[in-house]
Design an enzyme around this catalytic site. Structure first.
Site, PDB file in Angstrom:
ATOM      1  N   ALA A   1      10.257 -22.637   6.686  1.00 47.38           N
ATOM      2  CA  ALA A   1       8.975 -22.281   7.290  1.00 47.38           C
ATOM      3  C   ALA A   1       9.115 -21.024   8.150  1.00 47.38           C
ATOM      4  O   ALA A   1      10.097 -20.861   8.880  1.00 47.38           O
ATOM      5  CB  ALA A   1       8.459 -23.439   8.141  1.00 47.38           C
TER       6      ALA A   1
ATOM      7  N   THR B   1      12.464 -10.688   2.022  1.00 44.60           N
ATOM      8  CA  THR B   1      12.420  -9.288   1.587  1.00 44.60           C
ATOM      9  C   THR B   1      13.370  -9.017   0.431  1.00 44.60           C
ATOM     10  O   THR B   1      13.244  -7.982  -0.227  1.00 44.60           O
ATOM     11  CB  THR B   1      12.780  -8.351   2.746  1.00 44.60           C
TER      12      THR B   1
ATOM     13  N   HIS C   1       0.841  -1.195   0.000  1.00 40.89           N
ATOM     14  CA  HIS C   1       0.000   0.000   0.000  1.00 40.89           C
ATOM     15  C   HIS C   1       0.880   1.251   0.000  1.00 40.89           C
ATOM     16  O   HIS C   1       1.971   1.263   0.572  1.00 40.89           O
ATOM     17  CB  HIS C   1      -0.895   0.015   1.245  1.00 40.89           C
TER      18      HIS C   1
END
Length: 205
Positions: A155, A160, A113
């Site tokens: 896991a 990033t 966003h």
């Protein structure tokens, strides 16, 4: 053994043709992977009848959610969202290669966003996930990440930054901890549920 083989064949005859018709992008071993009646009752009915991820041309678990599936490109032996609790947001596009496994609860998010306007998404490059990749349960993959071939993402990892080929990467933030041996499965012996299209022939041989 003959009894099992016969049951598999009956399962395919009763439900397999429906699955192949309903899911044109579903390419898996014809026998021994997932029973077709399970795909019919646990996947097809929730998707098509109850309209849970209805526009997606491969099986998606009813607890998973895929946003903007029209921006997803995928190969064979790869059905993003087929495990429980997966969230995939493909606003900026996601390119999946062949032979990709995504564990339960994983998140793959292609756009963030805008911090000054939460109703807007930031444009960025698509996520790319290459062949022979296993993404562990509850891993999170963020925008613009590229994952090379023959990679395992542990896991719970938070990815990033891009991961190079032939790696095992884990952690938050996710980092490479060791090199991985070449992937050794022989795809040429797999009898698929339907004829493989030309674009995937090189991979399956």
């Amino acid at each position: 053994m003959k009894k099992t083989s016969l049951l598999h064949k009956i399962d395919f005859l009763l439900f397999g043709w429906i699955i192949n018709l309903a899911y044109p992008q579903y390419y898996r071993p014809k026998y021994g992977y997932q029973k077709y009646y399970i795909l019919f009752f646990h996947f097809l009915i929730p998707q098509k009848l109850f309209r849970l991820n209805p526009k997606i041309n491969w099986p998606v678990h009813f607890t998973s959610k895929i946003v903007a599936p029209e921006n997803i490109k995928k190969g064979v032996l790869c059905d993003p969202g087929d495990n429980p609790g997966i969230y995939i947001q493909a606003n900026n596009g996601i390119i999946f290669g062949n032979n990709i496994e995504i564990g339960p609860g994983a998140k793959i998010i292609s756009s963030n966003h805008d911090i000054s306007n939460f109703r807007k998404h930031i444009l960025s490059k698509p996520i790319k996930i290459s062949n022979n990749v296993w993404i562990g349960a509850n891993a999170v993959i963020l925008p613009e990440v590229e994952i090379g071939e023959n990679v395992i993402v542990g896991a719970g990892s938070l990815v990033t930054k891009s991961i190079p080929p032939n790696s095992i990467a884990v952690g938050n933030p996710c980092i490479v901890i060791k090199q991985k041996e070449p992937y050794s499965e022989d795809f040429s012996i797999i009898k698929f549920n339907k004829r493989i299209s030309k674009e995937f022939k090189g991979f399956s041989k």
